[in-house]
Scaffold this motif. Structure first.
Motif, PDB file in Angstrom:
ATOM      1  N   ARG A 289      21.268  -3.436 -31.341  1.00 41.37           N
ATOM      2  CA  ARG A 289      22.048  -2.197 -31.396  1.00 41.37           C
ATOM      3  C   ARG A 289      23.439  -2.440 -31.970  1.00 41.37           C
ATOM      4  O   ARG A 289      23.948  -1.636 -32.766  1.00 41.37           O
ATOM      5  N   GLU A 290      24.062  -3.563 -31.590  1.00 44.57           N
ATOM      6  CA  GLU A 290      25.397  -3.863 -32.115  1.00 44.57           C
ATOM      7  C   GLU A 290      25.347  -4.174 -33.605  1.00 44.57           C
ATOM      8  O   GLU A 290      26.217  -3.764 -34.372  1.00 44.57           O
ATOM      9  N   ALA A 291      24.326  -4.899 -34.033  1.00 45.43           N
ATOM     10  CA  ALA A 291      24.208  -5.265 -35.452  1.00 45.43           C
ATOM     11  C   ALA A 291      23.909  -4.063 -36.327  1.00 45.43           C
ATOM     12  O   ALA A 291      24.237  -4.048 -37.522  1.00 45.43           O
ATOM     13  N   LEU A 292      23.287  -3.040 -35.759  1.00 43.13           N
ATOM     14  CA  LEU A 292      22.959  -1.846 -36.538  1.00 43.13           C
ATOM     15  C   LEU A 292      24.217  -1.140 -37.046  1.00 43.13           C
ATOM     16  O   LEU A 292      24.201  -0.527 -38.114  1.00 43.13           O
ATOM     17  N   LYS A 293      25.312  -1.260 -36.300  1.00 46.18           N
ATOM     18  CA  LYS A 293      26.542  -0.563 -36.692  1.00 46.18           C
ATOM     19  C   LYS A 293      27.073  -1.053 -38.039  1.00 46.18           C
ATOM     20  O   LYS A 293      27.214  -0.261 -38.968  1.00 46.18           O
ATOM     21  N   PRO A 294      27.380  -2.345 -38.209  1.00 44.70           N
ATOM     22  CA  PRO A 294      27.869  -2.783 -39.529  1.00 44.70           C
ATOM     23  C   PRO A 294      26.786  -2.783 -40.603  1.00 44.70           C
ATOM     24  O   PRO A 294      27.103  -2.697 -41.800  1.00 44.70           O
ATOM     25  N   ALA A 295      25.530  -2.892 -40.202  1.00 43.16           N
ATOM     26  CA  ALA A 295      24.450  -2.922 -41.195  1.00 43.16           C
ATOM     27  C   ALA A 295      24.183  -1.549 -41.785  1.00 43.16           C
ATOM     28  O   ALA A 295      23.852  -1.427 -42.969  1.00 43.16           O
ATOM     29  N   LEU A 296      24.311  -0.483 -40.975  1.00 42.76           N
ATOM     30  CA  LEU A 296      23.942   0.849 -41.446  1.00 42.76           C
ATOM     31  C   LEU A 296      24.793   1.971 -40.856  1.00 42.76           C
ATOM     32  O   LEU A 296      25.334   2.790 -41.594  1.00 42.76           O
ATOM     33  N   SER A 297      24.945   2.015 -39.543  1.00 40.55           N
ATOM     34  CA  SER A 297      25.459   3.216 -38.879  1.00 40.55           C
ATOM     35  C   SER A 297      26.870   3.613 -39.301  1.00 40.55           C
ATOM     36  O   SER A 297      27.189   4.807 -39.386  1.00 40.55           O
ATOM     37  N   LEU A 298      27.739   2.629 -39.561  1.00 44.82           N
ATOM     38  CA  LEU A 298      29.135   2.946 -39.845  1.00 44.82           C
ATOM     39  C   LEU A 298      29.328   3.665 -41.169  1.00 44.82           C
ATOM     40  O   LEU A 298      30.410   4.204 -41.427  1.00 44.82           O
ATOM     41  N   ARG A 299      28.304   3.701 -42.015  1.00 50.21           N
ATOM     42  CA  ARG A 299      28.436   4.465 -43.253  1.00 50.21           C
ATOM     43  C   ARG A 299      27.957   5.910 -43.081  1.00 50.21           C
ATOM     44  O   ARG A 299      27.991   6.698 -44.021  1.00 50.21           O
ATOM     45  N   ALA A 300      27.502   6.254 -41.871  1.00 51.71           N
ATOM     46  CA  ALA A 300      26.952   7.576 -41.600  1.00 51.71           C
ATOM     47  C   ALA A 300      27.987   8.470 -40.916  1.00 51.71           C
ATOM     48  O   ALA A 300      29.043   8.019 -40.466  1.00 51.71           O
ATOM     49  N   SER A 301      27.662   9.744 -40.819  1.00 50.76           N
ATOM     50  CA  SER A 301      28.519  10.690 -40.106  1.00 50.76           C
ATOM     51  C   SER A 301      28.455  10.395 -38.608  1.00 50.76           C
ATOM     52  O   SER A 301      27.509   9.754 -38.129  1.00 50.76           O
ATOM     53  N   PRO A 302      29.450  10.860 -37.839  1.00 48.71           N
ATOM     54  CA  PRO A 302      29.418  10.622 -36.386  1.00 48.71           C
ATOM     55  C   PRO A 302      28.139  11.117 -35.721  1.00 48.71           C
ATOM     56  O   PRO A 302      27.617  10.460 -34.815  1.00 48.71           O
ATOM     57  N   VAL A 303      27.647  12.261 -36.163  1.00 40.37           N
ATOM     58  CA  VAL A 303      26.422  12.797 -35.563  1.00 40.37           C
ATOM     59  C   VAL A 303      25.241  11.872 -35.844  1.00 40.37           C
ATOM     60  O   VAL A 303      24.429  11.575 -34.952  1.00 40.37           O
ATOM     61  N   THR A 304      25.153  11.387 -37.075  1.00 45.86           N
ATOM     62  CA  THR A 304      24.046  10.491 -37.431  1.00 45.86           C
ATOM     63  C   THR A 304      24.187   9.150 -36.730  1.00 45.86           C
ATOM     64  O   THR A 304      23.189   8.546 -36.314  1.00 45.86           O
ATOM     65  N   ARG A 305      25.423   8.659 -36.563  1.00 48.53           N
ATOM     66  CA  ARG A 305      25.625   7.400 -35.844  1.00 48.53           C
ATOM     67  C   ARG A 305      25.057   7.493 -34.434  1.00 48.53           C
ATOM     68  O   ARG A 305      24.387   6.579 -33.956  1.00 48.53           O
ATOM     69  N   GLU A 306      25.343   8.616 -33.792  1.00 49.44           N
ATOM     70  CA  GLU A 306      24.845   8.816 -32.437  1.00 49.44           C
ATOM     71  C   GLU A 306      23.320   8.870 -32.431  1.00 49.44           C
ATOM     72  O   GLU A 306      22.668   8.308 -31.544  1.00 49.44           O
ATOM     73  N   ALA A 307      22.757   9.536 -33.430  1.00 49.20           N
ATOM     74  CA  ALA A 307      21.295   9.638 -33.514  1.00 49.20           C
ATOM     75  C   ALA A 307      20.667   8.266 -33.735  1.00 49.20           C
ATOM     76  O   ALA A 307      19.658   7.913 -33.102  1.00 49.20           O
ATOM     77  N   LEU A 308      21.256   7.470 -34.616  1.00 46.23           N
ATOM     78  CA  LEU A 308      20.729   6.134 -34.890  1.00 46.23           C
ATOM     79  C   LEU A 308      20.811   5.245 -33.658  1.00 46.23           C
ATOM     80  O   LEU A 308      19.886   4.472 -33.376  1.00 46.23           O
ATOM     81  N   ASP A 309      21.921   5.343 -32.919  1.00 45.56           N
ATOM     82  CA  ASP A 309      22.044   4.533 -31.709  1.00 45.56           C
ATOM     83  C   ASP A 309      21.014   4.960 -30.670  1.00 45.56           C
ATOM     84  O   ASP A 309      20.460   4.116 -29.959  1.00 45.56           O
ATOM     85  N   GLY A 310      20.746   6.250 -30.601  1.00 44.93           N
ATOM     86  CA  GLY A 310      19.733   6.716 -29.678  1.00 44.93           C
ATOM     87  C   GLY A 310      18.354   6.194 -30.041  1.00 44.93           C
ATOM     88  O   GLY A 310      17.552   5.804 -29.163  1.00 44.93           O
ATOM     89  N   ILE A 311      18.047   6.164 -31.350  1.00 40.66           N
ATOM     90  CA  ILE A 311      16.755   5.615 -31.797  1.00 40.66           C
ATOM     91  C   ILE A 311      16.694   4.132 -31.469  1.00 40.66           C
ATOM     92  O   ILE A 311      15.674   3.627 -30.966  1.00 40.66           O
ATOM     93  N   ALA A 312      17.779   3.400 -31.742  1.00 39.60           N
ATOM     94  CA  ALA A 312      17.803   1.965 -31.468  1.00 39.60           C
ATOM     95  C   ALA A 312      17.643   1.685 -29.971  1.00 39.60           C
ATOM     96  O   ALA A 312      16.965   0.731 -29.581  1.00 39.60           O
ATOM     97  N   GLN A 313      18.247   2.514 -29.146  1.00 35.91           N
ATOM     98  CA  GLN A 313      18.121   2.323 -27.700  1.00 35.91           C
ATOM     99  C   GLN A 313      16.674   2.542 -27.267  1.00 35.91           C
ATOM    100  O   GLN A 313      16.161   1.835 -26.384  1.00 35.91           O
ATOM    101  N   ARG A 314      16.011   3.488 -27.911  1.00 39.55           N
ATOM    102  CA  ARG A 314      14.603   3.738 -27.578  1.00 39.55           C
ATOM    103  C   ARG A 314      13.720   2.542 -27.946  1.00 39.55           C
ATOM    104  O   ARG A 314      12.772   2.218 -27.257  1.00 39.55           O
ATOM    105  N   TYR A 315      14.036   1.875 -29.051  1.00 42.24           N
ATOM    106  CA  TYR A 315      13.231   0.747 -29.496  1.00 42.24           C
ATOM    107  C   TYR A 315      13.625  -0.563 -28.817  1.00 42.24           C
ATOM    108  O   TYR A 315      12.774  -1.422 -28.557  1.00 42.24           O
ATOM    109  N   PHE A 316      14.930  -0.743 -28.556  1.00 42.68           N
ATOM    110  CA  PHE A 316      15.412  -2.051 -28.097  1.00 42.68           C
ATOM    111  C   PHE A 316      16.003  -2.036 -26.695  1.00 42.68           C
ATOM    112  O   PHE A 316      16.399  -3.076 -26.183  1.00 42.68           O
ATOM    113  N   GLY A 317      16.099  -0.856 -26.089  1.00 43.00           N
ATOM    114  CA  GLY A 317      16.668  -0.782 -24.756  1.00 43.00           C
ATOM    115  C   GLY A 317      18.179  -0.755 -24.790  1.00 43.00           C
ATOM    116  O   GLY A 317      18.802  -0.808 -25.843  1.00 43.00           O
ATOM    117  N   LYS A 318      18.792  -0.702 -23.605  1.00 46.36           N
ATOM    118  CA  LYS A 318      20.254  -0.609 -23.519  1.00 46.36           C
ATOM    119  C   LYS A 318      20.907  -1.965 -23.723  1.00 46.36           C
ATOM    120  O   LYS A 318      20.305  -2.992 -23.521  1.00 46.36           O
TER     121      LYS A 318
END
Length: 318
Positions: A289-318
């Protein structure tokens, strides 16, 4: 016309790692070495891609090759790695809306106190029989695209800035373009800046589509690129990447779409960062989840960042 380079046949099966291809199938490469041959990198070739590209090479009727496909699907790297394995020199340029043909042809410059003409990538490719790769060609303005029509027709290049020199196209010169669209414009709104290309320009190309790799192929890519990352994590990453792409192109049942996607390039970056962050797991930080931020999420809008983190939490847990 400059004489052609010494050629030799390369086995398609062995050169590109395609076991289902007949052993007698070959593509013509070169014997001579050149600093313009790209370095070999790991690449998972697909039979359909090599079939079309190989047919284009063999037909040699003067058509260019226009490779279309979503961002990060491997369009540019396909050309680079084919050239790397067939020992073919490659000249490259990236298009933009203000690109003009003279930038590709070359310019006068001072070398050792003397004013001399220095070839641009297109002139060098025509003169020496290299392949020329124009990336993001669907960003070209109409005037620039029209200015390339004569080159695509196989005509000579006249350079007024070099005393009217006439450069005749070498027999081995080939023109390749890539784009996120097929030259017909973008109605999806995903690729800002792309424009509909002139029909006469596009009519000079054979078209080829390169999509994202299938899941099994991407798992093989991650295994080669990040072998020390546990297999279970790599496979889960591929599963999540597929869901992100479905959201990006609007094929998901979930409401809404996102404006970023997980290309194979981004997927590899994410896996590498996850491996390097693995030591933080003891600090109650989820490395994926932490690596997803510099790899992809930080180039997205705040709403999409939240959505991506939610997807990552579903796949990888908290």
């Amino acid at each position: 016309m400059t004489s052609t380079a010494t050629k030799k046949p390369f086995s398609v099966k062995d050169t590109f790692g395609l076991p289902k291809v007949p052993a007698k199938a070959t593509l013509e490469g070169r014997v001579e070495t050149s600093p313009f041959v790209p370095n070999q990198e790991p690449y998972e070739f697909r039979m359909d891609d090599i079939r079309v590209l190989g047919a284009w090479m063999k037909i040699d009727n003067g058509d260019g090759l226009f490779i279309t496909g979503p961002t990060g699907s491997g369009k540019t790297s396909l050309v680079q790695q084919v050239c790397a394995r067939l020992n073919i020199p490659l000249q490259q340029a990236t298009a933009h809306d203000r690109l003009e043909v003279p930038e590709l042809i070359g310019n006068q410059t001072f070398i050792g106190g003397d004013m001399v003409f220095q070839d641009g990538p297109l002139t060098a490719a025509m003169r020496h029989g290299h392949w020329f790769l124009l990336n993001e060609a669907d960003l070209l303005g109409e005037g620039t695209a029209t200015g390339l029509n004569d080159i695509l027709e196989g005509q000579s290049l006249t350079i007024p800035e070099n005393g009217g020199e006439v450069v005749r196209p070498h027999a081995d010169f080939r023109f390749i373009a890539t784009g996120n669209t097929n030259g017909g414009g973008d109605s999806s709104g995903l690729y800002t800046g792309t424009v509909q290309q002139n029909l006469s320009f596009m009519d000079r190309f054979l078209l080829m589509e390169v999509g994202y790799m299938d899941e099994e192929t991407e798992k093989s890519v991650l295994a080669a690129k990040v072998p020390h990352l546990p297999e279970e994590i790599r496979e889960t990453m591929v599963d999540m990447a597929s869901e992100v792409r479905r959201l990006f192109i609007g094929e998901s049942d979930a409401e809404g779409a996102i404006e970023v996607t997980m290309s194979t390039r981004t997927l590899v970056r994410w896996a590498q960062l996850t491996y390097f962050m693995h030591g933080q797991a003891n600090q109650k930080v989820n490395p994926a989840r932490e690596a997803l931020k510099p790899a992809l999420s930080l180039r997205a809008s705040p709403v999409t960042r939240e959505a991506l983190d939610g997807i990552a939490q579903r796949y990888f847990g908290k």
